[in-house]
Design a protein around this motif. Structure first.
Motif, PDB file in Angstrom:
ATOM      1  N   ARG A 182     -31.128  75.429 125.646  1.00 29.50           N
ATOM      2  CA  ARG A 182     -32.552  74.468 125.259  1.00 29.50           C
ATOM      3  C   ARG A 182     -32.189  74.018 123.830  1.00 29.50           C
ATOM      4  O   ARG A 182     -31.089  74.188 123.415  1.00 29.50           O
ATOM      5  CB  ARG A 182     -33.619  75.548 125.229  1.00 29.50           C
ATOM      6  N   ASN A 183     -32.954  72.905 123.251  1.00 29.69           N
ATOM      7  CA  ASN A 183     -32.857  72.594 121.974  1.00 29.69           C
ATOM      8  C   ASN A 183     -34.028  73.189 121.263  1.00 29.69           C
ATOM      9  O   ASN A 183     -35.077  73.336 121.574  1.00 29.69           O
ATOM     10  CB  ASN A 183     -32.850  70.874 122.059  1.00 29.69           C
ATOM     11  N   GLY A 184     -33.886  73.164 119.946  1.00 31.61           N
ATOM     12  CA  GLY A 184     -35.201  73.490 118.961  1.00 31.61           C
ATOM     13  C   GLY A 184     -34.480  73.540 117.412  1.00 31.61           C
ATOM     14  O   GLY A 184     -33.764  72.962 117.126  1.00 31.61           O
ATOM     15  N   LEU A 199     -33.496  75.103 114.336  1.00 29.94           N
ATOM     16  CA  LEU A 199     -32.626  76.498 113.826  1.00 29.94           C
ATOM     17  C   LEU A 199     -32.412  76.205 112.356  1.00 29.94           C
ATOM     18  O   LEU A 199     -32.302  75.297 111.808  1.00 29.94           O
ATOM     19  CB  LEU A 199     -30.935  76.193 114.509  1.00 29.94           C
ATOM     20  N   THR A 256     -26.610  81.201 120.021  1.00 31.49           N
ATOM     21  CA  THR A 256     -26.571  81.941 121.131  1.00 31.49           C
ATOM     22  C   THR A 256     -27.109  83.320 121.096  1.00 31.49           C
ATOM     23  O   THR A 256     -26.386  84.143 120.225  1.00 31.49           O
ATOM     24  CB  THR A 256     -25.160  81.844 121.877  1.00 31.49           C
ATOM     25  N   THR A 269     -28.784  82.783 126.079  1.00 28.69           N
ATOM     26  CA  THR A 269     -29.543  81.780 126.024  1.00 28.69           C
ATOM     27  C   THR A 269     -28.869  81.015 124.699  1.00 28.69           C
ATOM     28  O   THR A 269     -28.879  81.480 123.317  1.00 28.69           O
ATOM     29  CB  THR A 269     -31.032  82.157 125.472  1.00 28.69           C
ATOM     30  N   THR A 311     -29.338  77.888 121.956  1.00 25.38           N
ATOM     31  CA  THR A 311     -30.195  76.781 121.509  1.00 25.38           C
ATOM     32  C   THR A 311     -29.311  75.705 120.739  1.00 25.38           C
ATOM     33  O   THR A 311     -28.500  76.210 119.879  1.00 25.38           O
ATOM     34  CB  THR A 311     -31.279  77.571 120.523  1.00 25.38           C
ATOM     35  N   SER A 340     -29.400  72.822 117.945  1.00 25.88           N
ATOM     36  CA  SER A 340     -30.439  72.313 116.829  1.00 25.88           C
ATOM     37  C   SER A 340     -30.944  70.737 117.126  1.00 25.88           C
ATOM     38  O   SER A 340     -29.885  69.986 117.437  1.00 25.88           O
ATOM     39  CB  SER A 340     -29.598  72.346 115.614  1.00 25.88           C
ATOM     40  N   ASN A 341     -32.054  70.533 117.021  1.00 26.69           N
ATOM     41  CA  ASN A 341     -32.726  69.291 117.105  1.00 26.69           C
ATOM     42  C   ASN A 341     -31.885  68.212 116.165  1.00 26.69           C
ATOM     43  O   ASN A 341     -31.610  67.089 116.522  1.00 26.69           O
ATOM     44  CB  ASN A 341     -34.278  69.153 117.020  1.00 26.69           C
TER      45      ASN A 341
END
Length: 201
Positions: free
Chosen positions: A31-33, A35, A43, A47, A49, A51-52
């Motif tokens: 997923r992106n989000g 950070l 990680t 999972t 993630t 960074s946007n």
């Protein structure tokens, strides 16, 4: 290149993805989000993630490298903690013994030092990705190998290395060479004019 049990030729990152794909119990989530701390990716368990803010600037090559890097974190987690479908006691014991022998109590430090064993495998996986989706694999082995050292150092605002894991210094003993590697990674991460990869659409 690895040969999977079903006879399919896979590179390192493809083999990791197949491990998760074939697992009935442990699923890789990407997923992106947002950070903190300037990380490109993170990680936790299995999972990942991304960074946007990193995705807004990085080249496709850099994003591919980050994805490969983070899947290595995920598979190390799976084996280190003995997740279902990843129960390999001898490998788990070796991972834990490595951490103990080196005195690593921080998992991030342990992971990035241990990843030194996979530099060529990560570089080859990135080359294979770039062959199909980037520059047709035209950047040269040293460029892909340089990209594989991601996560093994920290830089200041000017891009100068200020902290490094032990493995990075062992594999690349010359400080100028390590800085050159860092510059390549940062150029791709920032998508600047020195980057060789193409920007994301």
């Amino acid at each position: 290149m690895l040969i999977a049990s079903d006879g399919i030729d896979l590179n390192f990152s493809e083999e990791i993805l197949k491990l998760f794909n074939d697992s009935d119990n442990t699923h890789l989530t990407i997923r992106n989000g947002i950070l903190t701390g300037g990380a490109n990716g993170s990680t936790t368990g299995s999972t990942i993630t991304i960074s946007n803010s990193y995705l807004l600037n990085a080249t496709k090559l850099s994003v591919a490298r980050t994805m490969i890097h983070e899947t290595v974190h995920a598979v190390i987690n799976a084996y280190f903690y003995g997740y279902s479908d990843f129960e390999d006691k001898p490998f788990q014991d070796k991972l834990r013994q490595y951490a103990s022998d080196k005195g690593f109590t921080d998992m991030n430090t342990f992971h990035h030092n241990f990843m030194g064993q996979y530099i060529n495998a990560v570089a080859y996986s990135l080359y294979e990705w770039d062959k199909g989706y980037g520059t047709a694999g035209s950047l040269g082995w040293d460029y892909y190998k340089s990209m594989a050292y991601s996560g093994m150092f920290q830089v200041d605002i000017s891009g100068t290395i200020v902290a490094e894991v032990d493995t990075f210094k062992e594999i690349v003993p010359n400080a100028d060479d390590r800085q050159t590697i860092a510059d390549i990674i940062l150029n791709e991460q920032n998508g600047n004019s020195e980057a060789q990869g193409t920007k994301c659409d």
